[in-house]
Scaffold this active site. Structure first.
Site, PDB file in Angstrom:
ATOM      1  N   ASP A 191     151.874 -52.612 119.971  1.00  0.00           N
ATOM      2  CA  ASP A 191     151.980 -52.685 121.433  1.00  0.00           C
ATOM      3  C   ASP A 191     152.269 -51.286 121.975  1.00  0.00           C
ATOM      4  O   ASP A 191     153.206 -51.078 122.743  1.00  0.00           O
ATOM      5  CB  ASP A 191     153.092 -53.668 121.817  1.00  0.00           C
ATOM      6  CG  ASP A 191     152.943 -54.178 123.240  1.00  0.00           C
ATOM      7  OD1 ASP A 191     151.845 -54.022 123.819  1.00  0.00           O
ATOM      8  OD2 ASP A 191     153.914 -54.732 123.785  1.00  0.00           O
ATOM      9  N   SER A 216     163.385 -55.087 133.280  1.00  0.00           N
ATOM     10  CA  SER A 216     163.232 -56.535 133.304  1.00  0.00           C
ATOM     11  C   SER A 216     161.767 -56.885 133.085  1.00  0.00           C
ATOM     12  O   SER A 216     160.893 -56.371 133.781  1.00  0.00           O
ATOM     13  CB  SER A 216     163.716 -57.092 134.650  1.00  0.00           C
ATOM     14  OG  SER A 216     163.542 -58.493 134.713  1.00  0.00           O
ATOM     15  N   ILE A 222     159.848 -61.769 129.231  1.00  0.00           N
ATOM     16  CA  ILE A 222     160.573 -62.464 128.170  1.00  0.00           C
ATOM     17  C   ILE A 222     162.065 -62.133 128.178  1.00  0.00           C
ATOM     18  O   ILE A 222     162.898 -62.998 127.902  1.00  0.00           O
ATOM     19  CB  ILE A 222     159.977 -62.097 126.788  1.00  0.00           C
ATOM     20  CG1 ILE A 222     158.513 -62.534 126.726  1.00  0.00           C
ATOM     21  CG2 ILE A 222     160.758 -62.748 125.665  1.00  0.00           C
ATOM     22  CD1 ILE A 222     158.291 -64.021 126.809  1.00  0.00           C
TER      23      ILE A 222
END
Length: 519
Positions: free
Chosen positions: A286, A127, A130
Site C-alpha cells: 500500500d 482519521s 478503519i
C-alpha cells in the site's frame, strides 16, 4: 430492518449518480439497450462513468470507499478509466469522539490511556475509514503513535458485505461481461482485505517483520525506516508503534528545501521495492504517498519511512524466480522465453501453442521498446500482459495482481520525484545480480548453509541405513516366483475366456440356425 433501509439508500445513490446507466451499458442485449435509452431520457450523463462511480462510493460511506480502493487495484478486471478514477478515492472520514477512543483503549488494554501513557493527545492526528491515530508519550519518555479501530466496525462491515455479495451476484447474472469481471470473487477478495485490516495485531506483526527485514544487521537500514512495535500496548483493536517524523514523499518542494537529493530518492524507492520483492518475498503493498514519508532529521536525512501495514504481499520462491526471469526476458526482448515461462508455470493450459503466446506477448511489449526508456512503465507492461493473457485462459494469481498494483504506485512516486527516472535501467542490474546470486556459486553456498542443519541430523544415520539395506534379505527370487504365478493365472484366465467365447459363439449360431429353420 437496517439492511432494508441500507439497500434503499444504495439504490437511491445508484439512481442519483446514474449507475444504472453504467450497468446497462455493459449488457449487450436489445432489451438492455431500450432500457438504457429510457433511463438516459435522451441525454447522456454529463460526468464520466468513473467519476460518477467514485462520487457515489464516497457518498455511501467508508466501507464502500475501501471497496473502491481495492477495486482500483484490479486493473486486470475493470476498465482502465474506471480504475484510474477509483484510485483517487481518499478516506475523508471525520474522527470519532475522543471519549470513545479512550474507552476502546481501556477495554482493549485494561486501563485508561491517561494511566497507560505519560501523555495522551485526545485529538487524533489522522482519521481514516478503519481507524484513527493519536500521539502519546510512554512513561519512559518514548514518543508513540496509537492506532485505534473505529467502534462497531465489524458489525457495519458484515452488513455491508452481505449487501455487496448480493449486488455482485445480481450483476454477474445480468451483465454479459460479468463472468470475466468476477464480481463475486472481487467481493471475496475485499472481504479478506477488510478482515485483515480489522485485526491490528496482524498489522503490528507485518510492521515488525518489515522492520526486521531492514534492520541494522541486514545492511539495508540506510534504505528504509520502519517504526518499532510496542507490543505491551497492542491488541486486536489497538496498535501502538514508535512515532515517526518526516516529510510526505509527495511534498517535493519541502524535500528540496530540506536539501534532500530528489533523483537519488527516486532511485532508492525502486531499490527498496525490488529488495522487498526479490530478496524477502514480503512487500509493503500500500505504498501510496500518504503512507510513505522521508526523514528530514540530520542523522537519517533522506531515508524513506514506511507507515500503515494493513496490506502486505507475500511471494513464494517459485513466484520470485518466475517474476525475475520474466522481467529479464522483457529487458532482453526474448518473447519466446516469456511464453515458455507462462507455460512452464502451469498458468497457461498445456495445450497452448508456444508460438501463439509468443506472438501475443510480442504485440504487448514491442510498442513500448520504441519509446524512450524513461517513458516505459513496467507496471503498464505487466498490466497489458495480464489483459492479453485472458485470451489464453490464464488464471492471474492474486499475489501478482497485488504486486502489479504496488509496482504502479512505486513508478508513480518515482516519476513524480524524477520525471526522467529510467526504471528499467535502475531495475535491470539489481535483477541480474539477484539471478547471479541464485544460480551462481554464491547461491549454491547459501542453499548449502540453509540445508546444513538438516544434514547434521541425517548424515550420522546414513551408515546404519546403508548397512540395513545391504543386510536385508534378497527379495528378488520371491518376486520372480510371484510374477510367474501371476503370469500363469493370467494365462489360465485367458484360456477360460477363450473357451467361454467359443461356447457362446456356438450357442448363438445354433439359435440363429433354429430360428432360420423355423421360418
Amino acid at each position: 430492518m437496517f439492511t432494508f433501509f441500507r439497500l434503499l439508500h444504495i439504490i437511491f445513490v445508484a439512481l442519483r449518480f446514474r449507475l444504472d446507466e453504467l450497468v446497462l451499458s455493459g449488457i449487450k442485449h436489445p432489451v438492455a439497450y431500450g432500457l438504457l435509452r429510457v433511463v438516459r431520457l435522451g441525454r447522456a450523463p454529463k460526468m464520466a462513468r468513473g467519476v460518477r462511480l467514485r462520487i457515489a462510493l464516497e457518498s455511501l460511506g467508508p466501507i464502500f470507499v475501501k471497496f473502491g480502493q481495492v477495486l482500483s487495484t484490479r486493473r486486470d478486471l475493470i476498465p482502465l478509466d474506471i480504475a484510474i478514477e477509483l484510485a483517487l478515492l481518499q478516506d475523508r472520514v471525520p474522527p470519532f469522539p475522543s471519549d470513545q477512543s479512550a474507552a476502546l483503549i481501556e477495554a482493549a488494554l485494561g486501563a485508561s490511556p491517561h494511566t497507560l501513557f505519560k501523555q495522551f493527545d485526545a485529538d487524533p492526528v489522522a482519521s481514516a475509514s478503519i481507524a484513527q491515530v493519536h500521539f502519546a508519550v510512554l512513561h519512559d519518555g518514548r514518543e508513540v503513535a496509537v492506532k485505534v479501530l473505529r467502534p462497531g466496525m465489524r458489525e457495519i462491515i458484515e452488513k455491508d458485505l452481505t449487501l455487496l455479495r448480493t449486488l455482485a451476484a445480481l450483476v454477474e447474472r445480468l451483465a454479459a461481461d460479468a463472468r470475466r469481471l468476477k464480481p463475486r470473487q472481487v467481493v471475496a477478495e475485499f472481504d479478506i482485505y477488510l478482515h485483515d485490516e480489522l485485526d491490528l495485531i496482524r498489522e503490528a506483526s507485518n510492521c515488525s517483520q518489515l522492520r526486521r527485514n531492514f534492520g541494522p544487521d541486514t545492511g539495508r537500514s540506510q534504505l528504509l525506516m520502519v517504526p518499532e512495535v510496542v507490543w505491551e500496548y497492542c491488541a486486536t483493536s489497538v496498535f501502538t508503534m514508535e512515532r515517526m517524523r518526516g516529510i510526505p514523499v509527495s511534498h517535493i518542494e519541502r524535500l528540496k528545501a530540506a536539501d534532500i537529493d530528489i533523483k537519488q530518492l527516486a532511485r532508492t524507492g525502486v531499490e527498496i521495492f525490488f529488495t522487498q520483492v526479490f530478496s524477502d518475498g514480503f512487500f509493503h503493498a500500500d505504498m501510496h504517498p500518504g503512507n510513505i514519508f522521508v526523514s528530514d532529521a540530520p542523522d537519517t536525512l533522506g531515508r524513506y519511512i514506511a507507515l500503515d501495514f494493513g496490506i502486505v504481499g507475500s511471494l513464494s520462491e517459485f513466484d520470485k524466480n518466475y517474476l525475475a526471469q520474466n522481467f529479464l526476458a522483457f529487458f532482453q526482448r526474448d518473447y519466446r522465453r516469456v511464453a515458455q515461462l507462462h507455460i512452464e508455470s502451469g498458468w497457461v493450459p498445456a495445450t497452448t501453442r508456444e508460438e501463439d503466446l509468443e506472438g501475443a506477448v510480442r504485440a504487448v511489449c514491442e510498442p513500448y521498446f520504441d519509446r524512450p526508456l524513461s517513458e516505459i512503465s513496467l507496471g503498464q507492461v505487466l498490466l497489458r500482459l495480464f489483459q492479453t493473457s485472458r485470451r489464453f485462459n490464464v488464471e492471474i494469481q492474486p499475489q501478482l495482481v497485488l504486486l502489479q498494483k504496488t509496482l504502479l504506485n512505486v513508478e508513480g512516486m518515482g516519476r513524480e520525484l524524477d520525471p526522467n527516472l529510467d526504471l528499467w535501467q535502475t531495475a535491470k542490474p539489481y535483477l541480474e545480480n539477484w539471478m547471479h546470486e541464485r544460480i551462481g556459486l554464491k547461491g549454491l553456498r547459501k542453499r548449502l548453509d540453509k540445508e546444513a542443519s538438516q544434514w547434521a541430523q541425517i548424515l550420522p544415520q546414513i551408515p546404519r541405513l546403508v548397512y540395513s539395506n545391504l543386510n536385508r534379505a534378497d527379495t528378488g527370487p520371491r518376486l520372480n516366483l510371484e510374477i510367474e504365478r501371476l503370469r500363469r493365472a493370467s494365462q489360465q484366465t485367458n484360456r477360460l475366456l477363450t473357451a467361454l467365447t467359443a461356447v457362446l459363439a456356438v450357442a448363438v449360431g445354433v439359435a440363429i440356425w433354429a430360428l432360420t429353420r423355423h421360418i
